[in-house]
Scaffold this active site. Structure first.
Site, PDB file in Angstrom:
ATOM      1  N   ARG A  47       0.539  -1.207   0.086  1.00  0.00           N
ATOM      2  CA  ARG A  47       0.118   0.166   0.394  1.00  0.00           C
ATOM      3  C   ARG A  47       1.286   1.137   0.113  1.00  0.00           C
ATOM      4  O   ARG A  47       0.040   2.248  -0.358  1.00  0.00           O
ATOM      5  CB  ARG A  47      -1.219   0.169   0.813  1.00  0.00           C
ATOM      6  CG  ARG A  47      -2.394   0.608   1.230  1.00  0.00           C
ATOM      7  CD  ARG A  47      -2.731   1.270   2.363  1.00  0.00           C
ATOM      8  NE  ARG A  47      -3.439  -0.267   2.616  1.00  0.00           N
ATOM      9  CZ  ARG A  47      -4.154  -0.730   4.210  1.00  0.00           C
ATOM     10  NH1 ARG A  47      -3.619  -0.111   5.370  1.00  0.00           N
ATOM     11  NH2 ARG A  47      -4.410  -1.771   4.284  1.00  0.00           N
ATOM     12  N   LYS A 153       3.164 -18.739   6.763  1.00  0.00           N
ATOM     13  CA  LYS A 153       1.736 -19.164   8.134  1.00  0.00           C
ATOM     14  C   LYS A 153       1.571 -17.827   9.098  1.00  0.00           C
ATOM     15  O   LYS A 153       2.747 -16.361   8.413  1.00  0.00           O
ATOM     16  CB  LYS A 153       2.285 -20.307   9.062  1.00  0.00           C
ATOM     17  CG  LYS A 153       4.064 -19.362   9.175  1.00  0.00           C
ATOM     18  CD  LYS A 153       4.230 -20.210  11.153  1.00  0.00           C
ATOM     19  CE  LYS A 153       3.940 -19.854  12.410  1.00  0.00           C
ATOM     20  NZ  LYS A 153       4.626 -18.748  12.958  1.00  0.00           N
ATOM     21  N   HIS A 183       8.778 -23.162   8.048  1.00  0.00           N
ATOM     22  CA  HIS A 183       9.445 -22.612   7.489  1.00  0.00           C
ATOM     23  C   HIS A 183      10.923 -23.620   7.660  1.00  0.00           C
ATOM     24  O   HIS A 183      12.116 -23.847   7.503  1.00  0.00           O
ATOM     25  CB  HIS A 183      10.018 -21.387   6.997  1.00  0.00           C
ATOM     26  CG  HIS A 183      11.139 -20.740   8.976  1.00  0.00           C
ATOM     27  ND1 HIS A 183       9.490 -21.151   9.549  1.00  0.00           N
ATOM     28  CD2 HIS A 183      11.889 -21.275   9.400  1.00  0.00           C
ATOM     29  CE1 HIS A 183       9.841 -20.373  11.362  1.00  0.00           C
ATOM     30  NE2 HIS A 183      11.019 -21.106  11.099  1.00  0.00           N
ATOM     31  N   LYS A 187      14.460 -26.548   6.677  1.00  0.00           N
ATOM     32  CA  LYS A 187      15.799 -26.000   7.178  1.00  0.00           C
ATOM     33  C   LYS A 187      16.413 -27.914   6.502  1.00  0.00           C
ATOM     34  O   LYS A 187      15.919 -28.548   7.178  1.00  0.00           O
ATOM     35  CB  LYS A 187      15.569 -26.588   8.456  1.00  0.00           C
ATOM     36  CG  LYS A 187      14.987 -24.502   8.965  1.00  0.00           C
ATOM     37  CD  LYS A 187      15.076 -24.935  11.023  1.00  0.00           C
ATOM     38  CE  LYS A 187      14.336 -23.957  11.323  1.00  0.00           C
ATOM     39  NZ  LYS A 187      14.766 -22.718  11.833  1.00  0.00           N
ATOM     40  N   ASP A 240       1.301 -21.365  17.450  1.00  0.00           N
ATOM     41  CA  ASP A 240       2.221 -20.545  16.850  1.00  0.00           C
ATOM     42  C   ASP A 240       3.887 -21.565  15.915  1.00  0.00           C
ATOM     43  O   ASP A 240       4.234 -21.378  15.345  1.00  0.00           O
ATOM     44  CB  ASP A 240       2.860 -18.919  16.717  1.00  0.00           C
ATOM     45  CG  ASP A 240       4.329 -18.524  17.253  1.00  0.00           C
ATOM     46  OD1 ASP A 240       4.381 -17.924  16.027  1.00  0.00           O
ATOM     47  OD2 ASP A 240       5.120 -18.786  17.774  1.00  0.00           O
ATOM     48  N   HIS A 245       5.098 -26.088  13.239  1.00  0.00           N
ATOM     49  CA  HIS A 245       6.164 -26.607  12.674  1.00  0.00           C
ATOM     50  C   HIS A 245       6.649 -27.719  13.655  1.00  0.00           C
ATOM     51  O   HIS A 245       7.169 -28.165  12.574  1.00  0.00           O
ATOM     52  CB  HIS A 245       7.250 -25.667  13.446  1.00  0.00           C
ATOM     53  CG  HIS A 245       7.533 -24.316  13.452  1.00  0.00           C
ATOM     54  ND1 HIS A 245       6.842 -24.038  11.781  1.00  0.00           N
ATOM     55  CD2 HIS A 245       7.288 -23.143  13.595  1.00  0.00           C
ATOM     56  CE1 HIS A 245       6.892 -22.614  10.990  1.00  0.00           C
ATOM     57  NE2 HIS A 245       7.268 -22.083  12.664  1.00  0.00           N
ATOM     58  N   LYS A 345       8.680 -19.620  25.203  1.00  0.00           N
ATOM     59  CA  LYS A 345      10.427 -18.915  24.752  1.00  0.00           C
ATOM     60  C   LYS A 345      10.789 -18.479  25.993  1.00  0.00           C
ATOM     61  O   LYS A 345       9.640 -18.601  27.256  1.00  0.00           O
ATOM     62  CB  LYS A 345       9.071 -17.502  23.765  1.00  0.00           C
ATOM     63  CG  LYS A 345       8.171 -17.627  22.363  1.00  0.00           C
ATOM     64  CD  LYS A 345       8.051 -16.611  22.302  1.00  0.00           C
ATOM     65  CE  LYS A 345       7.426 -15.986  20.395  1.00  0.00           C
ATOM     66  NZ  LYS A 345       8.200 -16.953  19.800  1.00  0.00           N
TER      67      LYS A 345
HETATM   68  C1  BG6 Z   1       7.953 -18.615  13.540  1.00  0.00           C
HETATM   69  C2  BG6 Z   1       7.225 -18.303  14.871  1.00  0.00           C
HETATM   70  O1  BG6 Z   1       7.178 -19.317  12.813  1.00  0.00           O
HETATM   71  O2  BG6 Z   1       9.502 -19.564  13.851  1.00  0.00           O
HETATM   72  C3  BG6 Z   1       7.803 -17.698  16.231  1.00  0.00           C
HETATM   73  O3  BG6 Z   1       6.004 -17.521  14.175  1.00  0.00           O
HETATM   74  C4  BG6 Z   1       9.002 -18.566  16.094  1.00  0.00           C
HETATM   75  O4  BG6 Z   1       7.893 -17.213  17.613  1.00  0.00           O
HETATM   76  C5  BG6 Z   1      10.123 -18.545  15.080  1.00  0.00           C
HETATM   77  O5  BG6 Z   1      10.104 -17.680  17.474  1.00  0.00           O
HETATM   78  C6  BG6 Z   1      11.194 -19.652  15.378  1.00  0.00           C
HETATM   79  O6  BG6 Z   1      11.897 -19.974  13.686  1.00  0.00           O
HETATM   80  P1  BG6 Z   1      13.479 -20.452  14.287  1.00  0.00           P
HETATM   81  O7  BG6 Z   1      13.632 -20.929  13.048  1.00  0.00           O
HETATM   82  O8  BG6 Z   1      13.971 -19.829  15.006  1.00  0.00           O
HETATM   83  O9  BG6 Z   1      13.596 -21.543  15.159  1.00  0.00           O
END
Ligand code: BG6
Length: 508
Positions: A47, A153, A183, A187, A240, A245, A345
């Protein structure tokens, strides 16, 4: 690697955080390694009003801030010139005539044959709108070229919204055109889980309920929620990290060997794992799932704020920043083997790993020199950092008697020396450019993983009295998570930064 078709990459959300932190550096690295197609261009769309030149300055800044390989930034070469920008109101279908016109112009200029990837790096509430507008503008199909769409995501907020999003996307694009990114699958060490299992004859015969006692999957982060409070407080750790993941990691550990290394065969097997996860009853949620939230503490001498005092978080938030759970996979391979998954976290360190604990030997003949050693062999698959593999087993302590000591056999990716581990986004972008969807999540699998966590979300939502345990920042989470695993006479591994160390007291 096969040659890539020439194409245009259109990034919606071009001035956003993800684009600056991940996409631009990844694209630049691919450019610097000469992995992009011979003819290629980028069109950023969002935008904010920028000219091409102004946008290129943003790209340059992003590279200087977020590129890992120092030095290569000096050689930006023609990369900046490949980057273009268009400012439109993305939610307004009328603006997509401009998008189409600009795509055609760039297509002609670079002779791209009409091939196009749309990357939706926008807030999730725009996924549906942007894909519908692309389709209304006739951009989702082409008779002579390919069109693909990458969706970031979070894919949905719960089962219903994920199903709805899938239905809406499938009205505009076919499943083969849709690339749902996770993602973690990009890896290198995650892909190695499959290779370790299926390229070595020694592991697979043991990889089942007869020889595996339990499996731990841990993903810990030492950072807090940072500046992402607005998003995170609505999401929480279960949505999250676990829904995507960590359930993806689970599928790779637990899947059957695919018939071939094709997207279809692999994704069929990973789906079957998700379908076999025993549904959580209300009782299971109360007994097998622990949630926590970090509280204020001094970590290595520095005061760290409580989650509730972080920017964008309400003072009485009940969002979880930690989850530990036990689940079962009801199939022949894994019947009654507990899988323990935890994420949080503000833990003591940043680490992601899978630990396969094999059953102890049936007859204890020897004494162990360390009381802590319980004679089970462990295979640790380290996803990050210090990526590698570690096997723990017992060895005779030299000298009189038959005392046994636990020792390590370890492989570290860093030992491969000159081999550079490609960052996840580079790999995933490249795969999409090649039309390889193996490392992207299929629609049915996304829905299935929401289906697994849905009962947990429901209990937390409908019964707010379900305990949310505080844990001091810098610790391994609430003590109730210890009890969850201790019920079976077990204990978590406390991993350290380096693969071979563990224990509560170690260098971080
Ligand atoms: C993201 C989450 O998908 O993955 C984050 O939204 C998280 O909260 C992150 O910190 C962790 O990814 P990585 O690759 O640093 O383990």
């Amino acid at each position: 690697m096969r040659d890539l078709d020439n194409h245009l990459l259109v990034i919606f959300g071009a001035s956003g955080d993800l684009t600056r932190r991940k996409l631009i550096p990844a694209l630049f690295e691919l450019y610097a390694q000469k992995l992009l197609p011979a003819r290629f261009a980028i069109l950023g769309v969002s935008r904010t009003q920028y000219s091409d030149e102004q946008y290129r300055l943003i790209v340059k800044k992003a590279l200087s801030e977020h590129l890992n390989s120092e030095g290569s930034i000096k050689k930006t070469g023609n990369f900046m010139q490949l980057t273009h920008y268009l400012s439109v109101e993305t939610s307004d279908s009328g603006s997509y005539d401009h998008v189409r016109d600009r795509i055609h112009l760039l297509d002609e200029k670079y002779r791209l044959n009409g091939n196009c990837i749309f990357y939706l790096a926008t807030p999730p509430d725009l996924y549906q709108t942007v894909s519908r507008n692309l389709s209304l503008a006739g951009l989702s199909v082409s008779t002579t070229a390919w069109r693909r769409i990458i969706i970031e995501k979070p894919f949905g907020y719960n089962l219903e919204s994920a199903r709805h999003l899938n239905r809406q996307l499938l009205k505009c694009f076919t499943e083969e055109q849709i690339y749902r990114i996770d993602h973690y699958l990009g890896k290198e060490s995650v892909q190695n889980v499959m290779v370790t299992r299926f390229s070595n004859g020694i592991f697979e015969p043991l990889w089942n309920r007869n020889y595996v006692n339990h499996v731990e999957i841990t993903s810990a982060e030492n950072l807090g929620v940072g500046t992402r409070g607005g998003y995170y407080d609505r999401a929480g750790a279960l949505r999250d990290m676990i829904q995507n993941h960590l359930l993806q990691l689970l599928t790779l550990v637990a899947m059957e060997p695919p018939t071939r290394i094709t997207s279809h065969a692999i994704r069929n097997e990973t789906l079957k794992v998700l379908q076999s996860v025993r549904p959580f009853s209300k009782r299971d949620v109360k007994g097998h799932v622990i949630r926590g939230q970090y509280t204020e503490a001094a970590v290595r001498g520095e005061k760290v704020a409580a989650y509730r005092s972080e920017p964008g978080i309400s003072g009485d938030s009940r969002t979880e920043t930690y989850v530990a759970l036990r689940l079962y996979i009801d199939n022949w391979r894994w019947g009654n083997v507990p899988f323990y998954i935890r994420t949080g976290k503000r833990m003591p360190t940043r680490v992601t790993e899978i630990v396969v604990h094999f059953r102890p030997s049936p007859h204890t003949l020897f004494c162990f020199s360390r009381e802590r050693y319980n004679s089970d062999n462990q295979l640790v698959i380290r996803i990050q950092p210090d990526e590698g593999i570690l096997l723990k087993f017992g060895m005779k302590v030299p000298g009189v008697g038959f005392n046994v000591q636990e020792v390590n056999m370890d492989f570290h990716y860093s030992e491969l020396g000159e081999v550079q581990i490609r960052e996840a986004y580079q790999r995933l972008l490249l795969d999409c450019m090649q039309g390889d969807s193996t490392l992207f999540t299929r629609g049915d699998a996304v829905e299935q993983s929401w289906d697994i966590i849905e009962p947990i979300l429901k209990v937390w939502e409908n019964d707010p009295a379900t305990p949310l345990y505080g844990y001091p920042s810098g610790t391994w989470g609430p003590k109730e998570a210890e009890s969850l695993i201790a019920e079976h006479g077990l204990a978590w591994r406390y991993p350290c930064r380096n693969l071979t160390d563990d224990g509560i007291y170690c260098a971080l």
